[in-house]
Design a protein around this motif. Structure first.
Motif, PDB file in Angstrom:
ATOM      1  N   VAL A 101       0.838  -1.207   0.000  1.00 42.66           N
ATOM      2  CA  VAL A 101       0.000   0.000   0.000  1.00 42.66           C
ATOM      3  C   VAL A 101       0.869   1.251   0.000  1.00 42.66           C
ATOM      4  O   VAL A 101       0.696   2.165  -0.817  1.00 42.66           O
ATOM      5  CB  VAL A 101      -0.946  -0.005   1.222  1.00 42.66           C
ATOM      6  CG1 VAL A 101      -1.617   1.359   1.392  1.00 42.66           C
ATOM      7  CG2 VAL A 101      -2.008  -1.088   1.066  1.00 42.66           C
ATOM      8  N   VAL A 102       1.856   1.283   0.895  1.00 40.05           N
ATOM      9  CA  VAL A 102       2.706   2.467   1.026  1.00 40.05           C
ATOM     10  C   VAL A 102       3.661   2.594  -0.157  1.00 40.05           C
ATOM     11  O   VAL A 102       3.882   3.698  -0.684  1.00 40.05           O
ATOM     12  CB  VAL A 102       3.491   2.408   2.348  1.00 40.05           C
ATOM     13  CG1 VAL A 102       4.499   3.542   2.430  1.00 40.05           C
ATOM     14  CG2 VAL A 102       2.536   2.454   3.530  1.00 40.05           C
ATOM     15  N   ASN A 104       3.267   1.603  -3.240  1.00 40.79           N
ATOM     16  CA  ASN A 104       2.548   2.105  -4.416  1.00 40.79           C
ATOM     17  C   ASN A 104       2.146   3.559  -4.244  1.00 40.79           C
ATOM     18  O   ASN A 104       2.087   4.309  -5.232  1.00 40.79           O
ATOM     19  CB  ASN A 104       1.322   1.234  -4.683  1.00 40.79           C
ATOM     20  CG  ASN A 104       1.673  -0.045  -5.413  1.00 40.79           C
ATOM     21  OD1 ASN A 104       1.924  -0.045  -6.619  1.00 40.79           O
ATOM     22  ND2 ASN A 104       1.711  -1.154  -4.686  1.00 40.79           N
ATOM     23  N   ALA A 105       1.873   3.982  -3.007  1.00 36.32           N
ATOM     24  CA  ALA A 105       1.558   5.396  -2.771  1.00 36.32           C
ATOM     25  C   ALA A 105       2.722   6.286  -3.164  1.00 36.32           C
ATOM     26  O   ALA A 105       2.527   7.374  -3.719  1.00 36.32           O
ATOM     27  CB  ALA A 105       1.204   5.611  -1.304  1.00 36.32           C
ATOM     28  N   ARG A 170      -4.342   9.774  -5.373  1.00 38.37           N
ATOM     29  CA  ARG A 170      -4.277   8.324  -5.144  1.00 38.37           C
ATOM     30  C   ARG A 170      -3.234   8.010  -4.083  1.00 38.37           C
ATOM     31  O   ARG A 170      -3.468   7.192  -3.184  1.00 38.37           O
ATOM     32  CB  ARG A 170      -3.926   7.595  -6.446  1.00 38.37           C
ATOM     33  CG  ARG A 170      -4.939   7.767  -7.560  1.00 38.37           C
ATOM     34  CD  ARG A 170      -4.523   6.949  -8.773  1.00 38.37           C
ATOM     35  NE  ARG A 170      -5.446   7.100  -9.883  1.00 38.37           N
ATOM     36  CZ  ARG A 170      -5.325   7.999 -10.838  1.00 38.37           C
ATOM     37  NH1 ARG A 170      -4.308   8.846 -10.818  1.00 38.37           N
ATOM     38  NH2 ARG A 170      -6.213   8.082 -11.812  1.00 38.37           N
ATOM     39  N   GLY A 171      -2.084   8.658  -4.206  1.00 37.82           N
ATOM     40  CA  GLY A 171      -1.041   8.449  -3.215  1.00 37.82           C
ATOM     41  C   GLY A 171      -1.457   8.914  -1.834  1.00 37.82           C
ATOM     42  O   GLY A 171      -1.180   8.253  -0.833  1.00 37.82           O
ATOM     43  N   HIS A 172      -2.150  10.062  -1.751  1.00 41.45           N
ATOM     44  CA  HIS A 172      -2.598  10.569  -0.456  1.00 41.45           C
ATOM     45  C   HIS A 172      -3.571   9.597   0.191  1.00 41.45           C
ATOM     46  O   HIS A 172      -3.490   9.324   1.397  1.00 41.45           O
ATOM     47  CB  HIS A 172      -3.266  11.938  -0.638  1.00 41.45           C
ATOM     48  CG  HIS A 172      -2.311  12.993  -1.096  1.00 41.45           C
ATOM     49  ND1 HIS A 172      -2.711  14.050  -1.890  1.00 41.45           N
ATOM     50  CD2 HIS A 172      -0.983  13.157  -0.899  1.00 41.45           C
ATOM     51  CE1 HIS A 172      -1.663  14.818  -2.148  1.00 41.45           C
ATOM     52  NE2 HIS A 172      -0.607  14.292  -1.556  1.00 41.45           N
ATOM     53  N   LEU A 173      -4.508   9.068  -0.593  1.00 45.25           N
ATOM     54  CA  LEU A 173      -5.484   8.115  -0.052  1.00 45.25           C
ATOM     55  C   LEU A 173      -4.789   6.848   0.445  1.00 45.25           C
ATOM     56  O   LEU A 173      -5.106   6.324   1.520  1.00 45.25           O
ATOM     57  CB  LEU A 173      -6.513   7.778  -1.125  1.00 45.25           C
ATOM     58  CG  LEU A 173      -7.628   6.808  -0.711  1.00 45.25           C
ATOM     59  CD1 LEU A 173      -8.432   7.397   0.448  1.00 45.25           C
ATOM     60  CD2 LEU A 173      -8.534   6.514  -1.900  1.00 45.25           C
ATOM     61  N   LEU A 174      -3.827   6.352  -0.319  1.00 44.34           N
ATOM     62  CA  LEU A 174      -3.101   5.149   0.087  1.00 44.34           C
ATOM     63  C   LEU A 174      -2.278   5.401   1.346  1.00 44.34           C
ATOM     64  O   LEU A 174      -2.176   4.533   2.221  1.00 44.34           O
ATOM     65  CB  LEU A 174      -2.197   4.677  -1.049  1.00 44.34           C
ATOM     66  CG  LEU A 174      -2.897   4.050  -2.260  1.00 44.34           C
ATOM     67  CD1 LEU A 174      -1.901   3.812  -3.389  1.00 44.34           C
ATOM     68  CD2 LEU A 174      -3.578   2.738  -1.868  1.00 44.34           C
ATOM     69  N   LEU A 175      -1.676   6.580   1.465  1.00 45.48           N
ATOM     70  CA  LEU A 175      -0.866   6.878   2.645  1.00 45.48           C
ATOM     71  C   LEU A 175      -1.713   6.948   3.914  1.00 45.48           C
ATOM     72  O   LEU A 175      -1.313   6.440   4.967  1.00 45.48           O
ATOM     73  CB  LEU A 175      -0.110   8.195   2.445  1.00 45.48           C
ATOM     74  CG  LEU A 175       1.038   8.154   1.434  1.00 45.48           C
ATOM     75  CD1 LEU A 175       1.578   9.548   1.197  1.00 45.48           C
ATOM     76  CD2 LEU A 175       2.155   7.229   1.907  1.00 45.48           C
ATOM     77  N   THR A 177      -4.523   5.403   4.332  1.00 48.32           N
ATOM     78  CA  THR A 177      -4.898   4.012   4.583  1.00 48.32           C
ATOM     79  C   THR A 177      -3.766   3.275   5.289  1.00 48.32           C
ATOM     80  O   THR A 177      -3.993   2.527   6.250  1.00 48.32           O
ATOM     81  CB  THR A 177      -5.231   3.297   3.260  1.00 48.32           C
ATOM     82  OG1 THR A 177      -6.313   3.977   2.613  1.00 48.32           O
ATOM     83  CG2 THR A 177      -5.627   1.852   3.508  1.00 48.32           C
ATOM     84  N   GLY A 178      -2.544   3.480   4.822  1.00 47.93           N
ATOM     85  CA  GLY A 178      -1.394   2.868   5.470  1.00 47.93           C
ATOM     86  C   GLY A 178      -1.232   3.325   6.911  1.00 47.93           C
ATOM     87  O   GLY A 178      -0.877   2.533   7.792  1.00 47.93           O
TER      88      GLY A 178
END
Length: 314
Positions: A101-102, A104-105, A170-175, A177-178
């Motif tokens: 997750v991180v 790919n972010a 997308r990266g902000h959302l994944l971060l 989430t992480g």
């Protein structure tokens, strides 16, 4: 002439000494972990934008703890017979899935956004869970500390959120989430009943099982293409320092400080990552970044309980 010490005062001193010793060891472990993670952000960002995809970098991270800590996880077995659910939360928040997750972010956002949105938001999530579900009382000093951390996070990451580059959301959302996943690991660890080396080793084992089919071929291709030095550097940074030393140190900090106090120290990671990025990535912090770094540092000092007489259980 020295005054005689009453029996009650003597017992109080004896009882207090281990607590302050535990707190000092916990603070030292937390500072060691966040120092490594500051370098990890820059290292991972560089790797996933270079010649190593996230699953390959993840394999390099977890292969070392899986092998080095094999004697520890072998005593437990391939999974803990008790407290399986807390272990699953720890694995989800510190293992292969978290790393993917991180990793790919970091393909979508610059390194400056990673610190505020990943380790920066994590202590806030832990504090919220501790207050809402674990009935922990923060006190006004620690509450003010978490407010300062929040200010630092908003200051450091606000520009990337308000004015994102193409695809950066997308990266902000994944971060974020992480950060929530890592918060779950922070709270779940003490409920696993496992030693730090056992938990880290078992997380490494299952992460390698998941990542080997896609991660190991990437390592082989990188070495055959002449990037063996980069693979070796990532193996040391990801596998040894971040995968073993930092995780064991942070779990030891959780044991001695409690989840929310230990989590508060991760608020230092954005500042450390920003400092490391200056010589490594050529990124120089501007005034908003400096304000965010100062607010985060003050917040960590208050939220960690360093100036609070509260008990260690928090």
């Amino acid at each position: 002439m020295d005054k005689p010490v009453s029996p009650a005062a003597g017992k109080a001193r004896i009882a207090a000494a281990p607590f302050f010793s535990d707190r000092a060891v916990g603070i030292a472990c937390a500072l060691l972990a966040v120092s490594i993670w500051g370098g990890w952000i820059v290292s991972t960002r560089h790797a996933v934008h270079g010649h190593l995809p996230p699953q390959t970098v993840g394999w390099l991270r977890f292969v070392v703890p899986a092998l080095v800590l094999a004697p520890a996880w072998w005593r437990v077995g391939f999974y803990p017979r008790r407290a399986l659910v807390p272990f699953l939360f720890s694995f989800l928040g510190a293992g292969a899935i978290f790393f993917l997750v991180v990793g790919n972010a970091m393909r979508f956002v610059p390194a400056a956004d990673v610190g505020p949105l990943l380790p920066g938001t994590m202590p806030l999530i832990v504090a919220a869970i501790s207050v809402l579900f674990l009935r922990e009382r923060l006190g006004w000093l620690r509450g003010a500390g978490f407010a300062c951390i929040a200010l630092g996070v908003l200051t450091l990451g606000g520009r990337g959120i308000l004015f994102p580059e193409d695809g950066a959301w997308r990266g902000h959302l994944l971060l974020v989430t992480g950060a929530a996943m890592w918060a779950g690991n922070t709270i779940a660890f003490r409920r696993t009943g496992m030693r730090p080396t056992e938990l880290v080793g078992l997380i490494g084992l299952w992460s390698i099982i998941i990542l080997t089919p896609t991660g190991l071929p990437g390592v082989i291709h990188a070495v055959s293409d002449g990037y063996g030095r980069e693979v070796l550097l990532q193996l040391v940074m990801q596998g040894l320092l971040s995968g073993v030393v930092a995780l064991v140190a942070f779990i030891m900090a959780i044991e001695r400080l409690g989840p929310s106090r230990a989590a508060a120290f991760t608020g230092l990671v954005p500042a450390l990552a920003a400092l490391i990025a200056v010589p490594v990535l050529g990124e120089h912090p501007d005034m908003p970044a400096l304000i965010g770094v100062a607010a985060t540092g003050i917040g960590v000092a208050l939220a960690s309980g360093a100036f609070s007489p509260a008990s260690k259980a928090g």
